[in-house]
Design a protein around this motif. Structure first.
Motif, PDB file in Angstrom:
ATOM      1  N   UNK A  54       0.882  -1.269  -0.109  1.00 41.29           N
ATOM      2  CA  UNK A  54      -0.079   0.012   0.065  1.00 41.29           C
ATOM      3  C   UNK A  54       0.761   1.335   0.058  1.00 41.29           C
ATOM      4  N   UNK A  55       2.187   1.247   0.189  1.00 44.09           N
ATOM      5  CA  UNK A  55       3.025   2.547   0.604  1.00 44.09           C
ATOM      6  C   UNK A  55       3.986   2.441  -0.752  1.00 44.09           C
ATOM      7  N   UNK A  56       4.186   1.549  -1.486  1.00 46.34           N
ATOM      8  CA  UNK A  56       5.226   1.469  -2.364  1.00 46.34           C
ATOM      9  C   UNK A  56       4.695   1.097  -3.724  1.00 46.34           C
ATOM     10  N   UNK A  57       5.504   0.665  -4.955  1.00 52.47           N
ATOM     11  CA  UNK A  57       5.137   0.465  -6.099  1.00 52.47           C
ATOM     12  C   UNK A  57       4.224  -0.920  -5.921  1.00 52.47           C
ATOM     13  N   UNK A  58       3.527  -1.167  -6.863  1.00 49.60           N
ATOM     14  CA  UNK A  58       2.853  -2.347  -6.782  1.00 49.60           C
ATOM     15  C   UNK A  58       3.644  -3.664  -6.897  1.00 49.60           C
ATOM     16  N   UNK A  59       3.464  -4.499  -5.890  1.00 46.18           N
ATOM     17  CA  UNK A  59       4.221  -5.835  -5.827  1.00 46.18           C
ATOM     18  C   UNK A  59       3.215  -6.677  -6.579  1.00 46.18           C
ATOM     19  N   UNK A  60       3.642  -7.393  -7.474  1.00 48.63           N
ATOM     20  CA  UNK A  60       2.611  -8.373  -8.448  1.00 48.63           C
ATOM     21  C   UNK A  60       2.440  -9.612  -7.399  1.00 48.63           C
ATOM     22  N   UNK A  61       1.197  -9.747  -7.282  1.00 50.05           N
ATOM     23  CA  UNK A  61       0.615 -11.089  -6.674  1.00 50.05           C
ATOM     24  C   UNK A  61       1.179 -12.358  -7.521  1.00 50.05           C
ATOM     25  N   UNK A  62       1.460 -13.409  -6.807  1.00 55.76           N
ATOM     26  CA  UNK A  62       1.291 -13.893  -5.534  1.00 55.76           C
ATOM     27  C   UNK A  62       2.612 -13.366  -4.671  1.00 55.76           C
ATOM     28  N   UNK A  63       2.237 -13.144  -3.505  1.00 57.08           N
ATOM     29  CA  UNK A  63       3.039 -12.520  -2.449  1.00 57.08           C
ATOM     30  C   UNK A  63       4.237 -13.607  -1.992  1.00 57.08           C
ATOM     31  N   UNK A  64       3.582 -14.973  -2.115  1.00 60.85           N
ATOM     32  CA  UNK A  64       4.205 -16.108  -1.511  1.00 60.85           C
ATOM     33  C   UNK A  64       5.862 -16.507  -2.092  1.00 60.85           C
TER      34      UNK A  64
END
Length: 70
Positions: A54-64
């Motif tokens: 929510x505070x940075x550039x989009x991190x692609x899902x999946x997060x695992x």
């Protein structure tokens, strides 16, 4: 992007060169247009990565299959 294993190998190379106690600076962007110190270690839980997203550039899902450094 680097993997944790690749980063570890690079760190081991720097340590072998006698750079183990030097401070680390990281790029502000993917083009090396500025640098800042590395202040934090790894964030590795899926829940924490989702919150940080929510505070940075989009991190692609999946997060695992991702961790955050810095």
């Amino acid at each position: 992007m680097l993997t944790v294993n690749e980063l570890l190998e690079l760190c081991e190379e720097q340590k072998a060169k006698g750079n183990g106690n030097k401070k680390i600076y990281i790029s502000r962007d993917d083009e090396g247009n500025g640098y800042h110190g590395l202040y934090f270690g790894f964030t590795d839980t899926e829940k924490d990565i989702e919150v940080l997203n929510d505070f940075c550039e989009d991190i692609e899902k999946p997060y695992n299959d991702k961790v955050i450094l810095g």
